[in-house]
Design a protein around this motif. Structure first.
Motif, PDB file in Angstrom:
ATOM      1  N   ALA A   1       0.847  -1.191   0.000  1.00 57.88           N
ATOM      2  CA  ALA A   1       0.000   0.000   0.000  1.00 57.88           C
ATOM      3  C   ALA A   1       0.885   1.244   0.000  1.00 57.88           C
ATOM      4  CB  ALA A   1      -0.871  -0.007   1.242  1.00 57.88           C
ATOM      5  N   LYS A   2       0.261   2.401  -0.102  1.00 55.39           N
ATOM      6  CA  LYS A   2       0.990   3.665  -0.067  1.00 55.39           C
ATOM      7  C   LYS A   2       1.590   3.865   1.333  1.00 55.39           C
ATOM      8  CE  LYS A   2      -0.486   8.345  -0.771  1.00 55.39           C
ATOM      9  NZ  LYS A   2      -1.321   8.546   0.402  1.00 55.39           N
ATOM     10  N   LYS A   3       2.775   4.440   1.430  1.00 55.44           N
ATOM     11  CA  LYS A   3       3.383   4.636   2.742  1.00 55.44           C
ATOM     12  C   LYS A   3       2.691   5.781   3.487  1.00 55.44           C
ATOM     13  CE  LYS A   3       6.314   1.303   2.299  1.00 55.44           C
ATOM     14  NZ  LYS A   3       5.958   0.028   2.951  1.00 55.44           N
ATOM     15  N   LEU A   4       2.133   5.457   4.627  1.00 54.83           N
ATOM     16  CA  LEU A   4       1.323   6.421   5.374  1.00 54.83           C
ATOM     17  C   LEU A   4       2.146   7.328   6.275  1.00 54.83           C
ATOM     18  CD1 LEU A   4      -1.567   4.083   6.566  1.00 54.83           C
ATOM     19  CD2 LEU A   4      -1.590   5.681   4.657  1.00 54.83           C
ATOM     20  N   GLY A   5       3.283   6.814   6.751  1.00 57.63           N
ATOM     21  CA  GLY A   5       4.090   7.592   7.683  1.00 57.63           C
ATOM     22  C   GLY A   5       5.221   6.717   8.164  1.00 57.63           C
ATOM     23  N   ARG A   6       6.142   7.305   8.931  1.00 60.38           N
ATOM     24  CA  ARG A   6       7.334   6.554   9.359  1.00 60.38           C
ATOM     25  C   ARG A   6       7.239   6.102  10.812  1.00 60.38           C
ATOM     26  NH1 ARG A   6       8.714  10.726   6.558  1.00 60.38           N
ATOM     27  NH2 ARG A   6       9.071  11.978   8.433  1.00 60.38           N
ATOM     28  N   VAL A   7       7.600   4.853  11.023  1.00 58.41           N
ATOM     29  CA  VAL A   7       7.629   4.290  12.375  1.00 58.41           C
ATOM     30  C   VAL A   7       8.996   3.652  12.614  1.00 58.41           C
ATOM     31  CG1 VAL A   7       6.530   2.717  14.009  1.00 58.41           C
ATOM     32  CG2 VAL A   7       5.162   3.728  12.170  1.00 58.41           C
ATOM     33  N   LEU A   8       9.627   4.057  13.719  1.00 59.50           N
ATOM     34  CA  LEU A   8      10.903   3.455  14.107  1.00 59.50           C
ATOM     35  C   LEU A   8      10.609   2.463  15.225  1.00 59.50           C
ATOM     36  CD1 LEU A   8      14.108   3.703  13.955  1.00 59.50           C
ATOM     37  CD2 LEU A   8      13.878   5.198  15.945  1.00 59.50           C
ATOM     38  N   ILE A   9      11.178   1.265  15.137  1.00 57.64           N
ATOM     39  CA  ILE A   9      10.891   0.282  16.183  1.00 57.64           C
ATOM     40  C   ILE A   9      12.141  -0.512  16.556  1.00 57.64           C
ATOM     41  CG2 ILE A   9      10.145  -1.539  14.572  1.00 57.64           C
ATOM     42  CD1 ILE A   9       7.904  -2.181  16.673  1.00 57.64           C
ATOM     43  N   GLY A  10      12.228  -0.901  17.823  1.00 60.43           N
ATOM     44  CA  GLY A  10      13.353  -1.719  18.248  1.00 60.43           C
ATOM     45  C   GLY A  10      13.065  -2.311  19.621  1.00 60.43           C
ATOM     46  N   THR A  11      13.826  -3.344  19.989  1.00 61.03           N
ATOM     47  CA  THR A  11      13.742  -3.913  21.341  1.00 61.03           C
ATOM     48  C   THR A  11      14.775  -3.193  22.200  1.00 61.03           C
ATOM     49  OG1 THR A  11      13.070  -6.070  20.474  1.00 61.03           O
ATOM     50  CG2 THR A  11      13.953  -6.028  22.708  1.00 61.03           C
ATOM     51  N   VAL A  12      14.347  -2.719  23.352  1.00 66.70           N
ATOM     52  CA  VAL A  12      15.207  -1.882  24.203  1.00 66.70           C
ATOM     53  C   VAL A  12      16.409  -2.640  24.766  1.00 66.70           C
ATOM     54  CG1 VAL A  12      13.401  -0.225  24.803  1.00 66.70           C
ATOM     55  CG2 VAL A  12      13.699  -2.303  26.198  1.00 66.70           C
ATOM     56  N   HIS A  13      17.388  -1.894  25.257  1.00 67.93           N
ATOM     57  CA  HIS A  13      18.641  -2.515  25.683  1.00 67.93           C
ATOM     58  C   HIS A  13      18.455  -3.489  26.839  1.00 67.93           C
ATOM     59  CE1 HIS A  13      19.680  -0.146  29.346  1.00 67.93           C
ATOM     60  NE2 HIS A  13      18.996   0.809  28.768  1.00 67.93           N
ATOM     61  N   GLY A  14      19.221  -4.570  26.812  1.00 65.06           N
ATOM     62  CA  GLY A  14      19.124  -5.612  27.824  1.00 65.06           C
ATOM     63  C   GLY A  14      18.148  -6.720  27.457  1.00 65.06           C
ATOM     64  N   ASP A  15      17.351  -6.476  26.433  1.00 66.41           N
ATOM     65  CA  ASP A  15      16.312  -7.441  26.053  1.00 66.41           C
ATOM     66  C   ASP A  15      16.551  -7.956  24.630  1.00 66.41           C
ATOM     67  OD1 ASP A  15      13.855  -8.798  25.578  1.00 66.41           O
ATOM     68  OD2 ASP A  15      12.851  -7.481  26.999  1.00 66.41           O
ATOM     69  N   LEU A  16      16.483  -9.299  24.485  1.00 69.71           N
ATOM     70  CA  LEU A  16      16.779  -9.905  23.183  1.00 69.71           C
ATOM     71  C   LEU A  16      15.532 -10.483  22.511  1.00 69.71           C
ATOM     72  CD1 LEU A  16      19.941 -11.945  24.327  1.00 69.71           C
ATOM     73  CD2 LEU A  16      19.888  -9.645  23.338  1.00 69.71           C
ATOM     74  N   HIS A  17      14.377 -10.364  23.137  1.00 74.17           N
ATOM     75  CA  HIS A  17      13.155 -10.931  22.557  1.00 74.17           C
ATOM     76  C   HIS A  17      12.740 -10.126  21.327  1.00 74.17           C
ATOM     77  CE1 HIS A  17      13.022 -12.439  26.693  1.00 74.17           C
ATOM     78  NE2 HIS A  17      12.367 -13.477  26.199  1.00 74.17           N
ATOM     79  N   ASP A  18      12.515 -10.811  20.216  1.00 69.83           N
ATOM     80  CA  ASP A  18      12.123 -10.031  19.034  1.00 69.83           C
ATOM     81  C   ASP A  18      10.973 -10.610  18.236  1.00 69.83           C
ATOM     82  OD1 ASP A  18      13.380 -12.158  17.808  1.00 69.83           O
ATOM     83  OD2 ASP A  18      14.798 -10.934  16.651  1.00 69.83           O
ATOM     84  N   ILE A  19      10.402 -11.718  18.689  1.00 67.71           N
ATOM     85  CA  ILE A  19       9.342 -12.318  17.876  1.00 67.71           C
ATOM     86  C   ILE A  19       8.123 -11.393  17.819  1.00 67.71           C
ATOM     87  CG2 ILE A  19       7.829 -14.312  17.606  1.00 67.71           C
ATOM     88  CD1 ILE A  19       9.987 -15.976  19.065  1.00 67.71           C
TER      89      ILE A  19
END
Ligand code: B12
Length: 214
Positions: free
Chosen positions: A88-106
């Motif tokens: 679809a058309k890009k609606l806007g920008r989102v930055l995402i990440g798992t915070v420090h100390g945490d390795l869970h990413d599923i």
């Protein structure tokens, strides 16, 4: 819950990897909603997590559970994408990440995927992301929304530090911060100073829609 749904949850929770994958494939081939299949996987993960807490399961079971979910996700995701009607058309920008100390990413990966197929431009900066890295990426990518993911209790402090650092860098204005991951709730939201929390990927998409459309 239907019989085959129960069987899938049980197969994952009991570590019967091949059976779980076979059941998930059969359900999807029959046209079961792939989002529902991922939801069942999440329910199974809750059982695995509880058994881990009670020391009935150990790290190898957590690892295997994670692998099962990733394998089923790899089959379900293209089907979700098909249903959504492709790019679809890009609606806007989102930055995402798992915070420090945490390795869970599923969970984060599911959120990234759902935002992407719903038309957002998502930059996923991975796991165990240092506070300074978040700040640098917010500055460079200029997202309207920042998403912080974390599954460990200690991630709540990392989230709080990250929110504060974004604020201290003068980058909070004009953007929203959402948080999420296993135990995150309104109390954690208040503690971290984020704008909202999302309990699942669908909630993450509605938050972004709400904020970016406004
Ligand atoms: C799989 C798993 C692992 C895997 C992770 C694999 C991977 N690549 O992610 C491995 C084996 C690596 C792992 C390691 C550990 N784990 Co672990 N793990 C789990 C488990 C079983 C499932 C997590 C999961 O992926 N769930 C599935 C997803 C889909 O969950 P979900 O919450 O529904 O996701 C949705 C929402 O959270 C939301 N969401 C997620 N992120 C975001 C972000 C935003 C912005 C928004 C809006 C929404 C959002 O959307 C998602 C999609 O719908 C949980 C138990 C549980 N019930 O959660 C324990 C659990 C999280 N782990 C736990 C622990 C203790 C550990 C270890 C410390 C174990 C150890 N002794 O080494 C290490 C920690 C390593 C580290 N530093 O991070 C504990 C945490 C306890 C606590 N309170 O801190 C838990 C709760 C198990 C338990 N009950 O004891 N783990």
């Amino acid at each position: 819950m239907k019989d085959d749904e129960k069987q899938l949850v049980e197969a994952i929770a009991e570590m019967r990897e091949e059976e779980a994958l076979g059941l998930a494939k059969a359900m999807l081939a029959r046209g079961e909603d792939p989002v529902r299949v991922l939801e069942l996987c999440r329910e199974a993960m809750d059982i695995v997590g509880k058994r881990f807490e009670r020391q009935e399961y150990f790290l190898p079971e957590l690892v295997l559970a994670g692998e099962m979910l990733e394998n089923i996700g790899a089959i379900a995701k293209p089907l979700i994408q098909e249903r959504s009607g492709g790019e679809a058309k890009k609606l806007g920008r989102v930055l995402i990440g798992t915070v420090h100390g945490d390795l869970h990413d599923i969970g984060k990966n599911i959120v990234t995927f759902m935002l992407d197929i719903n038309g957002f431009e998502v930059r996923d900066i991975g796991i165990d992301v240092p506070v300074a890295k978040f700040v640098e990426e917010v500055r460079g990518f200029a997202p309207q929304v920042v998403g912080l993911s974390g599954f460990l209790t200690l991630a709540f402090d990392s989230m709080k530090e990250t929110v504060q650092a974004i604020e201290a860098a003068g980058l909070r204005e004009g953007r929203k911060i959402m948080i999420g991951g296993g135990q995150v709730d309104e109390a954690v939201r208040a503690y971290t100073g984020a704008d909202a929390f999302g309990g699942n990927a669908v909630a993450a998409v509605s938050l972004c829609r709400q904020w970016i459309a406004a």
